[in-house]
Design a protein around this motif. Structure first.
Motif, PDB file in Angstrom:
ATOM      1  N   THR A  34       0.737  -1.118   0.100  1.00 36.81           N
ATOM      2  CA  THR A  34       0.085  -0.078  -0.006  1.00 36.81           C
ATOM      3  C   THR A  34       0.798   1.068   0.012  1.00 36.81           C
ATOM      4  O   THR A  34       2.054   1.007   0.194  1.00 36.81           O
ATOM      5  N   ASN A  35       0.334   2.328  -0.072  1.00 40.08           N
ATOM      6  CA  ASN A  35       1.066   3.820  -0.085  1.00 40.08           C
ATOM      7  C   ASN A  35       1.134   4.219   1.380  1.00 40.08           C
ATOM      8  O   ASN A  35       0.239   4.014   2.263  1.00 40.08           O
ATOM      9  N   VAL A  36       1.819   5.310   1.373  1.00 33.98           N
ATOM     10  CA  VAL A  36       1.916   5.867   2.869  1.00 33.98           C
ATOM     11  C   VAL A  36       0.521   6.368   3.350  1.00 33.98           C
ATOM     12  O   VAL A  36       0.429   6.176   4.543  1.00 33.98           O
ATOM     13  N   THR A  37      -0.306   7.103   2.384  1.00 39.14           N
ATOM     14  CA  THR A  37      -1.403   7.805   3.289  1.00 39.14           C
ATOM     15  C   THR A  37      -2.446   6.711   3.568  1.00 39.14           C
ATOM     16  O   THR A  37      -2.955   6.946   4.648  1.00 39.14           O
ATOM     17  N   LYS A  38      -2.640   5.546   2.987  1.00 40.47           N
ATOM     18  CA  LYS A  38      -3.298   4.567   3.495  1.00 40.47           C
ATOM     19  C   LYS A  38      -2.731   3.945   4.761  1.00 40.47           C
ATOM     20  O   LYS A  38      -3.585   3.559   5.687  1.00 40.47           O
ATOM     21  N   LEU A  39      -1.459   3.877   4.640  1.00 39.94           N
ATOM     22  CA  LEU A  39      -0.930   3.264   5.953  1.00 39.94           C
ATOM     23  C   LEU A  39      -0.898   3.980   7.188  1.00 39.94           C
ATOM     24  O   LEU A  39      -1.357   3.685   8.161  1.00 39.94           O
ATOM     25  N   PHE A  40      -0.641   5.332   6.733  1.00 43.07           N
ATOM     26  CA  PHE A  40      -0.930   6.271   7.939  1.00 43.07           C
ATOM     27  C   PHE A  40      -2.394   6.363   8.322  1.00 43.07           C
ATOM     28  O   PHE A  40      -2.646   6.683   9.665  1.00 43.07           O
ATOM     29  N   THR A  41      -3.247   6.376   7.559  1.00 42.45           N
ATOM     30  CA  THR A  41      -4.402   6.431   7.827  1.00 42.45           C
ATOM     31  C   THR A  41      -5.061   5.292   8.698  1.00 42.45           C
ATOM     32  O   THR A  41      -5.835   5.407   9.784  1.00 42.45           O
ATOM     33  N   ALA A  42      -4.946   3.898   8.423  1.00 36.42           N
ATOM     34  CA  ALA A  42      -4.953   2.776   9.107  1.00 36.42           C
ATOM     35  C   ALA A  42      -4.482   2.685  10.499  1.00 36.42           C
ATOM     36  O   ALA A  42      -5.133   2.443  11.547  1.00 36.42           O
ATOM     37  N   ILE A  43      -3.196   3.015  10.628  1.00 33.22           N
ATOM     38  CA  ILE A  43      -2.597   3.263  12.079  1.00 33.22           C
ATOM     39  C   ILE A  43      -2.957   4.291  12.835  1.00 33.22           C
ATOM     40  O   ILE A  43      -3.121   3.978  14.115  1.00 33.22           O
ATOM     41  N   VAL A  44      -3.121   5.404  12.482  1.00 32.64           N
ATOM     42  CA  VAL A  44      -3.855   6.519  13.179  1.00 32.64           C
ATOM     43  C   VAL A  44      -5.105   6.162  13.699  1.00 32.64           C
ATOM     44  O   VAL A  44      -5.431   6.334  14.738  1.00 32.64           O
ATOM     45  N   VAL A  79     -14.190   0.977  12.362  1.00 34.21           N
ATOM     46  CA  VAL A  79     -14.974   0.763  10.800  1.00 34.21           C
ATOM     47  C   VAL A  79     -13.826   1.379   9.969  1.00 34.21           C
ATOM     48  O   VAL A  79     -13.822   0.768   8.759  1.00 34.21           O
ATOM     49  N   VAL A  80     -13.354   2.252  10.111  1.00 31.25           N
ATOM     50  CA  VAL A  80     -12.113   2.916   9.266  1.00 31.25           C
ATOM     51  C   VAL A  80     -11.074   1.978   8.953  1.00 31.25           C
ATOM     52  O   VAL A  80     -10.835   1.763   7.749  1.00 31.25           O
ATOM     53  N   VAL A  81     -10.585   1.267  10.190  1.00 28.57           N
ATOM     54  CA  VAL A  81      -9.561   0.416   9.816  1.00 28.57           C
ATOM     55  C   VAL A  81     -10.078  -1.070   9.083  1.00 28.57           C
ATOM     56  O   VAL A  81      -9.415  -1.308   8.199  1.00 28.57           O
ATOM     57  N   LEU A  82     -11.202  -1.366   9.534  1.00 21.81           N
ATOM     58  CA  LEU A  82     -11.819  -2.552   8.384  1.00 21.81           C
ATOM     59  C   LEU A  82     -12.133  -2.152   7.153  1.00 21.81           C
ATOM     60  O   LEU A  82     -11.967  -2.986   6.340  1.00 21.81           O
ATOM     61  N   TYR A  83     -12.687  -0.775   6.833  1.00 23.67           N
ATOM     62  CA  TYR A  83     -12.548  -0.661   5.479  1.00 23.67           C
ATOM     63  C   TYR A  83     -11.232  -0.667   4.671  1.00 23.67           C
ATOM     64  O   TYR A  83     -11.231  -1.218   3.329  1.00 23.67           O
ATOM     65  N   ILE A  84     -10.183  -0.121   5.140  1.00 22.05           N
ATOM     66  CA  ILE A  84      -8.978   0.033   4.538  1.00 22.05           C
ATOM     67  C   ILE A  84      -8.501  -1.472   4.412  1.00 22.05           C
ATOM     68  O   ILE A  84      -8.022  -1.839   3.243  1.00 22.05           O
ATOM     69  N   LEU A  85      -8.806  -2.138   5.565  1.00 20.66           N
ATOM     70  CA  LEU A  85      -8.044  -3.839   5.349  1.00 20.66           C
ATOM     71  C   LEU A  85      -8.907  -4.516   4.251  1.00 20.66           C
ATOM     72  O   LEU A  85      -8.639  -5.044   3.458  1.00 20.66           O
ATOM     73  N   LEU A  86     -10.359  -4.318   4.173  1.00 14.15           N
ATOM     74  CA  LEU A  86     -11.148  -5.293   3.550  1.00 14.15           C
ATOM     75  C   LEU A  86     -11.064  -4.580   2.112  1.00 14.15           C
ATOM     76  O   LEU A  86     -11.322  -5.447   1.061  1.00 14.15           O
ATOM     77  N   VAL A  87     -10.872  -3.391   1.880  1.00 15.43           N
ATOM     78  CA  VAL A  87     -11.313  -2.724   0.338  1.00 15.43           C
ATOM     79  C   VAL A  87      -9.870  -2.179  -0.012  1.00 15.43           C
ATOM     80  O   VAL A  87      -9.625  -2.951  -1.141  1.00 15.43           O
ATOM     81  N   GLU A  88      -9.288  -1.278   0.676  1.00 13.85           N
ATOM     82  CA  GLU A  88      -8.341  -0.691   0.119  1.00 13.85           C
ATOM     83  C   GLU A  88      -6.957  -1.693  -0.270  1.00 13.85           C
ATOM     84  O   GLU A  88      -6.355  -1.795  -1.168  1.00 13.85           O
ATOM     85  N   VAL A 128      -9.630  -9.741  10.803  1.00 15.91           N
ATOM     86  CA  VAL A 128     -10.781  -9.260  10.912  1.00 15.91           C
ATOM     87  C   VAL A 128     -11.634 -10.047  11.874  1.00 15.91           C
ATOM     88  O   VAL A 128     -12.467  -9.259  12.861  1.00 15.91           O
ATOM     89  N   VAL A 129     -11.840 -11.295  11.789  1.00 14.32           N
ATOM     90  CA  VAL A 129     -12.632 -11.996  12.347  1.00 14.32           C
ATOM     91  C   VAL A 129     -12.295 -11.842  13.988  1.00 14.32           C
ATOM     92  O   VAL A 129     -13.167 -11.694  14.926  1.00 14.32           O
ATOM     93  N   LEU A 130     -11.086 -11.998  14.280  1.00 17.78           N
ATOM     94  CA  LEU A 130     -10.544 -11.921  15.871  1.00 17.78           C
ATOM     95  C   LEU A 130     -10.634 -10.434  16.197  1.00 17.78           C
ATOM     96  O   LEU A 130     -11.182 -10.261  17.119  1.00 17.78           O
ATOM     97  N   TRP A 131     -10.426  -9.736  15.397  1.00 21.39           N
ATOM     98  CA  TRP A 131     -10.456  -7.985  15.937  1.00 21.39           C
ATOM     99  C   TRP A 131     -12.068  -7.730  16.260  1.00 21.39           C
ATOM    100  O   TRP A 131     -12.054  -6.794  17.220  1.00 21.39           O
ATOM    101  N   LEU A 132     -13.035  -8.430  15.505  1.00 23.39           N
ATOM    102  CA  LEU A 132     -14.321  -8.114  15.811  1.00 23.39           C
ATOM    103  C   LEU A 132     -14.612  -8.371  17.116  1.00 23.39           C
ATOM    104  O   LEU A 132     -15.774  -8.212  17.765  1.00 23.39           O
ATOM    105  N   GLY A 133     -13.893  -9.572  17.753  1.00 21.67           N
ATOM    106  CA  GLY A 133     -14.317 -10.198  19.113  1.00 21.67           C
ATOM    107  C   GLY A 133     -14.194  -9.280  20.039  1.00 21.67           C
ATOM    108  O   GLY A 133     -14.723  -9.496  21.117  1.00 21.67           O
TER     109      GLY A 133
END
Length: 265
Positions: free
Chosen positions: A116-126, A160-169, A191-196
Motif C-alpha cells: 500500500t501507499n503511505v497515505t493509506k498506511l498512515f490512515t489505518a495506523i492513526v 470501521v475505518v480500519v476495517l474498510y482499509i483492510l477489506l477494500v483498499e 478481521v474475524v478476531l478483532w471483531l471479538g
C-alpha cells in the motif's frame, strides 16, 4: 487499593492469573522463534515486516508482565446505571496500552505486505490508535454510564475505518502487488478476531457485565494468542519463503507496477 493489594488480588484469582502467564510464556517463545525465522532475510522491505511483527510479542510480554504484577490494573467503582453500579470492578487498562502499541505494528506489517501507499498506511495506523485510546477512555470513565458507551461508539467508529482499509483498499493493493493470496488469509484472520474484542468488551464487566472479569480476560488472551502469535508465524513463514516476491515490490511503499512513468528531462 495499593499495587501490592492489586497484585495479591490477581494472584488469588487463579483463572485470571493464568490468562496473563499464558501470554507471557507464548510471547517469549514467539520472540525466539521469530528471530530465528528471520536470520537469513536480506531484503529491506522483508526485514521491516519482520521487525514490525517481532515488536508484537515484545510489546505483549512487557504488557502482560505489567498486568500480572498489578502495575496496569485498577479497581474502579462503576457509575449508576451499570449492572455493577457502586461496586469496585477490576479494570485491566494495561491491555489498551498493549493494543495501542502492538496493533499498529500488525497493520504496518499487513500494509507492507499489501504494497500500500503511505497515505493509506498512515490512515489505518492513526485510526487504529484512536480506536485503542478511546476504548481506554470508555473503560476508565466512571462519571457517567452513558459516557462510557459514547466512548465505546467513538472507538467502534475508528474501527470501521480500519476495517474498510483492510477489506477494500489493501485488498486491491495486494492484488496489484501479487500478495493477494496470503494477504486475504491474514486479512480474514485479523478481521474475524478483532471483531471479538468490542463484543467481549460489551459483554464483560466493563459493559453489561454478563461475563466476569476472569472469563473476559481469557477471551482477550485467547484472541491475542491467535491474532498476534499465530498470525505472526503465518506471515513471517510466508515472507521468509517468498522473499523474492517482497523484493520485487517498489523500494518505497506501494506496488512495483501500476505507478506513473517518470517524466522525461
Amino acid at each position: 487499593m495499593t499495587q501490592a493489594e492489586v497484585y495479591q488480588a490477581v494472584q488469588d484469582n487463579q483463572l485470571l492469573n493464568a490468562s496473563f502467564w499464558a501470554n507471557i510464556a507464548l510471547a517469549g517463545i514467539s520472540i525466539l522463534l521469530f528471530v530465528y525465522m528471520g536470520r537469513n532475510v536480506e531484503d529491506p522491505r522483508a526485514q521491516l515486516i519482520f521487525v514490525a511483527t517481532l515488536m508484537v510479542p515484545l510489546v505483549s510480554i512487557s504488557s502482560y508482565t505489567g498486568l500480572v504484577s498489578g502495575l496496569t490494573i485498577s479497581f474502579l467503582e462503576m457509575p449508576p446505571g451499570h449492572a455493577l453500579a457502586g461496586q469496585e470492578v477490576l479494570t485491566m487498562w494495561g491491555r489498551y496500552l498493549t493494543w495501542a502499541l502492538s496493533t499498529p505494528m500488525i497493520l504496518l506489517a499487513l500494509g507492507l505486505l499489501a504494497g500500500t501507499n503511505v497515505t493509506k498506511l498512515f490512515t489505518a495506523i492513526v485510526a487504529d490508535i484512536g480506536m485503542c485510546i478511546t476504548g481506554l477512555a470508555a473503560a476508565l470513565t466512571t462519571s457517567s454510564y452513558a459516557l462510557r458507551w459514547f466512548w465505546y461508539v467513538i472507538s467502534c467508529a475508528f474501527f470501521v475505518v480500519v476495517l474498510y482499509i483492510l477489506l477494500v483498499e489493501w485488498s486491491q493493493d495486494a492484488e496489484v502487488a501479487g500478495t493477494a493470496e496470503i494477504f486475504n488469509t491474514l486479512k480474514i484472520l485479523t478481521v474475524v478476531l478483532w471483531l471479538g474484542y468490542p463484543i467481549f468488551w460489551a459483554l464483560g464487566a466493563e459493559g453489561i457485565a454478563v461475563l466476569d472479569v476472569a472469563i473476559t480476560s481469557w477471551a482477550y488472551s485467547g484472541m491475542d494468542i491467535v491474532a498476534k502469535y499465530i498470525f505472526a508465524f503465518i506471515l513471517l513463514n510466508w515472507v521468509a519463503s517468498n522473499e523474492g516476491t517482497i523484493a520485487g515490490m517498489a523500494s518505497g511503499l506501494g506496488p512495483a507496477t501500476g505507478g506513473a512513468a517518470p517524466a522525461d528531462d
